[in-house]
Design a protein around this motif. Structure first.
Motif, short mmCIF file in Angstrom:
data_model
loop_
_atom_site.label_atom_id
_atom_site.label_comp_id
_atom_site.label_asym_id
_atom_site.label_seq_id
_atom_site.Cartn_x
_atom_site.Cartn_y
_atom_site.Cartn_z
N CYS A 15 0.82 -1.20 0.00
CA CYS A 15 0.00 0.00 0.00
C CYS A 15 0.86 1.26 0.00
O CYS A 15 1.89 1.33 0.67
CB CYS A 15 -0.91 -0.01 1.22
SG CYS A 15 -1.93 1.46 1.40
N ALA A 16 0.42 2.26 -0.75
CA ALA A 16 1.11 3.55 -0.82
C ALA A 16 0.41 4.61 0.01
O ALA A 16 0.76 5.79 -0.07
CB ALA A 16 1.20 4.01 -2.27
N GLY A 27 8.57 1.41 11.79
CA GLY A 27 9.23 0.11 11.79
C GLY A 27 8.31 -1.05 11.52
O GLY A 27 8.73 -2.21 11.65
N GLN A 28 7.06 -0.79 11.13
CA GLN A 28 6.12 -1.85 10.83
C GLN A 28 6.01 -2.01 9.31
O GLN A 28 6.29 -1.09 8.55
CB GLN A 28 4.75 -1.54 11.41
CG GLN A 28 4.72 -1.44 12.93
CD GLN A 28 3.36 -1.04 13.45
OE1 GLN A 28 2.85 0.05 13.17
NE2 GLN A 28 2.73 -1.93 14.19
N ALA A 29 5.59 -3.18 8.89
CA ALA A 29 5.45 -3.45 7.46
C ALA A 29 4.20 -2.79 6.90
O ALA A 29 3.18 -2.69 7.58
CB ALA A 29 5.39 -4.96 7.21
N ARG A 30 4.30 -2.32 5.67
CA ARG A 30 3.12 -1.81 5.00
C ARG A 30 2.15 -2.97 4.74
O ARG A 30 2.56 -4.10 4.52
CB ARG A 30 3.48 -1.17 3.66
CG ARG A 30 4.34 0.07 3.74
CD ARG A 30 4.36 0.76 2.39
NE ARG A 30 5.34 1.83 2.32
CZ ARG A 30 5.35 2.75 1.36
NH1 ARG A 30 4.43 2.71 0.40
NH2 ARG A 30 6.27 3.70 1.34
N ARG A 31 0.86 -2.67 4.72
CA ARG A 31 -0.12 -3.67 4.35
C ARG A 31 -0.17 -3.84 2.84
O ARG A 31 0.35 -2.99 2.09
CB ARG A 31 -1.51 -3.27 4.88
CG ARG A 31 -1.61 -3.28 6.41
CD ARG A 31 -2.98 -2.82 6.87
NE ARG A 31 -3.11 -1.39 6.77
CZ ARG A 31 -3.08 -0.56 7.80
NH1 ARG A 31 -2.87 -1.02 9.01
NH2 ARG A 31 -3.23 0.74 7.64
N LEU A 32 -0.78 -4.91 2.37
CA LEU A 32 -0.90 -5.14 0.93
C LEU A 32 -2.07 -4.36 0.36
O LEU A 32 -3.13 -4.28 0.97
CB LEU A 32 -1.08 -6.63 0.65
CG LEU A 32 0.10 -7.55 0.98
CD1 LEU A 32 -0.25 -8.99 0.65
CD2 LEU A 32 1.35 -7.12 0.23
N ALA A 33 -1.85 -3.78 -0.82
CA ALA A 33 -2.91 -3.06 -1.50
C ALA A 33 -3.91 -4.05 -2.10
O ALA A 33 -3.56 -5.19 -2.43
CB ALA A 33 -2.32 -2.18 -2.61
N VAL A 34 -5.15 -3.61 -2.22
CA VAL A 34 -6.16 -4.42 -2.90
C VAL A 34 -5.76 -4.58 -4.36
O VAL A 34 -5.25 -3.64 -4.99
CB VAL A 34 -7.54 -3.76 -2.79
CG1 VAL A 34 -8.58 -4.51 -3.62
CG2 VAL A 34 -7.97 -3.68 -1.33
N GLN A 38 -3.91 0.96 -5.47
CA GLN A 38 -2.67 1.35 -4.80
C GLN A 38 -2.82 1.41 -3.28
O GLN A 38 -1.85 1.71 -2.59
CB GLN A 38 -2.23 2.73 -5.30
CG GLN A 38 -2.10 2.86 -6.80
CD GLN A 38 -0.98 2.01 -7.36
OE1 GLN A 38 0.12 1.99 -6.83
NE2 GLN A 38 -1.27 1.28 -8.43
N LEU A 39 -4.03 1.13 -2.78
CA LEU A 39 -4.30 1.30 -1.36
C LEU A 39 -4.85 0.02 -0.74
O LEU A 39 -5.57 -0.73 -1.38
CB LEU A 39 -5.32 2.42 -1.14
CG LEU A 39 -4.98 3.81 -1.69
CD1 LEU A 39 -6.14 4.77 -1.43
CD2 LEU A 39 -3.69 4.34 -1.09
N CYS A 40 -4.50 -0.19 0.53
CA CYS A 40 -5.11 -1.27 1.31
C CYS A 40 -6.48 -0.80 1.79
O CYS A 40 -6.78 0.41 1.78
CB CYS A 40 -4.23 -1.63 2.49
SG CYS A 40 -4.07 -0.30 3.73
N ALA A 136 -8.52 5.26 -5.93
CA ALA A 136 -7.68 4.26 -5.26
C ALA A 136 -6.85 3.47 -6.25
O ALA A 136 -5.78 2.94 -5.90
CB ALA A 136 -8.55 3.31 -4.44
N SER A 137 -7.30 3.37 -7.49
CA SER A 137 -6.56 2.63 -8.51
C SER A 137 -5.63 3.53 -9.32
O SER A 137 -4.86 3.04 -10.15
CB SER A 137 -7.53 1.91 -9.46
OG SER A 137 -8.31 2.86 -10.19
#
Length: 305
Positions: A15-16, A27-34, A38-40, A136-137
């Motif tokens: 996710c951006a 220090g945490q990982a980004r979540r995955l985008a749908v 471009q966004l979770c 979002a896309s």
């Protein structure tokens, strides 16, 4: 400059959004985008929610323009009332909100070949919210998310300019929620309860007086990985819940943090720390107490000071 998403080794996209950028900075990982965007989901929801709040923030900033708030003031000359206190920060925030919303609405109108709204903040935000899925896309969705988050923060600084301190609490306690909890405390206003909010869902929100109930839910699912005083602990140490394969970062509280979050005197905090042998970590002359030990002591019904 457009900041794109990050491709992982498996070809998935991170996710951006503004929330995930903050997670990465902590220090945490980004979540995955749908897929295809471009966004979770949490960052998309945050974008829509913050867009919806901008009209009210915009109007609230208007009430600060004459300098009647406690915000930054400057004496100016000219205009209807020469020398009237003028809050230039409020003017700048309002101008920026209108400009950013108008520019993004123009992007939507041009690329989607639709009629854009009139240049008012309520109509612009309604228009952008209506096209949230398309935005979002968009390749610049991350920039939109970040800009809207900055607009909201800038407006809040004008409306309530006092200093704030953010304290990371940990993962959200609500079932299946991927968000992280953060408490916001006001050192200059100790009588004002802290607010605990989730970066994934605005509905997951607690005030300071509800912290005891919230802490029980946190304490029920986490156990420290080590026991005893210090144990070589630093803010980078990690502990995990029993039976969980992934570790979570330790949260450390100062005595002032504990006093504000639980609404108890600082002396009571120090007494509990000594009597209950809270693990502690010292850095730059300040002492920090281990999250799990604080919860184990103060997660029970409130004790008298």
């Amino acid at each position: 400059m457009i900041h794109g998403t990050i491709r992982t080794a498996r070809g998935t996209t991170t996710c951006a959004g503004a929330g995930c950028r903050r997670r990465e900075a902590a220090g945490q990982a980004r979540r995955l985008a749908v897929t295809g965007t471009q966004l979770c989901p949490p960052c998309r929801e945050r974008l829509v929610t913050e867009l919806g709040r901008l009209p009210a923030l915009y109007e609230e900033c208007a009430r600060r323009i004459d300098g009647s708030s406690n915000g930054t003031r400057e004496k100016t000359s000219g205009g209807a009332l020469p020398g009237m206190p003028l809050n230039t920060a409020a003017l700048e925030v309002r101008s920026t909100i209108l400009s950013v919303l108008a520019s993004w609405s123009a992007v939507v109108a041009e690329q989607r070949r639709v009629h854009g709204p009139r240049r008012t903040v309520p109509l612009l935000t309604e228009f952008l919210r209506r096209h949230a899925d398309w935005l979002a896309s968009h390749e610049a969705a991350g920039d939109l998310s970040l800009e809207v988050a900055r607009l909201a923060r800038g407006a809040w600084r004008v409306i309530d300019p006092g200093p704030q301190r953010r304290v990371a609490i940990g993962g959200c306690v609500e079932s299946d929620c991927p968000g992280s909890l953060t408490a916001v405390v006001r050192p200059d206003r100790p009588a004002v309860p802290a607010e605990i909010g989730c970066d994934a869902s605005p509905e997951h929100h607690w005030l300071g007086h509800q912290w005891l109930q919230l802490s029980r839910r946190l304490d029920a699912r986490t156990e420290p990985a080590a026991s005893g005083e210090d144990g070589g602990g630093t803010p980078a140490d990690r502990y995990g819940s029993v039976g969980e394969p992934e570790a979570q970062p330790v949260t450390w509280f100062t005595a002032a943090d504990v006093a504000r979050l639980w609404s108890i005197p600082s002396g009571t905090v120090y007494r509990h720390a000594s009597q209950q042998n809270w693990r502690r970590h010292s850095k730059q002359g300040r002492t920090y107490y281990h999250h799990a030990d604080v919860l184990r002591t103060l997660g029970a019904p409130r004790r008298s000071a």
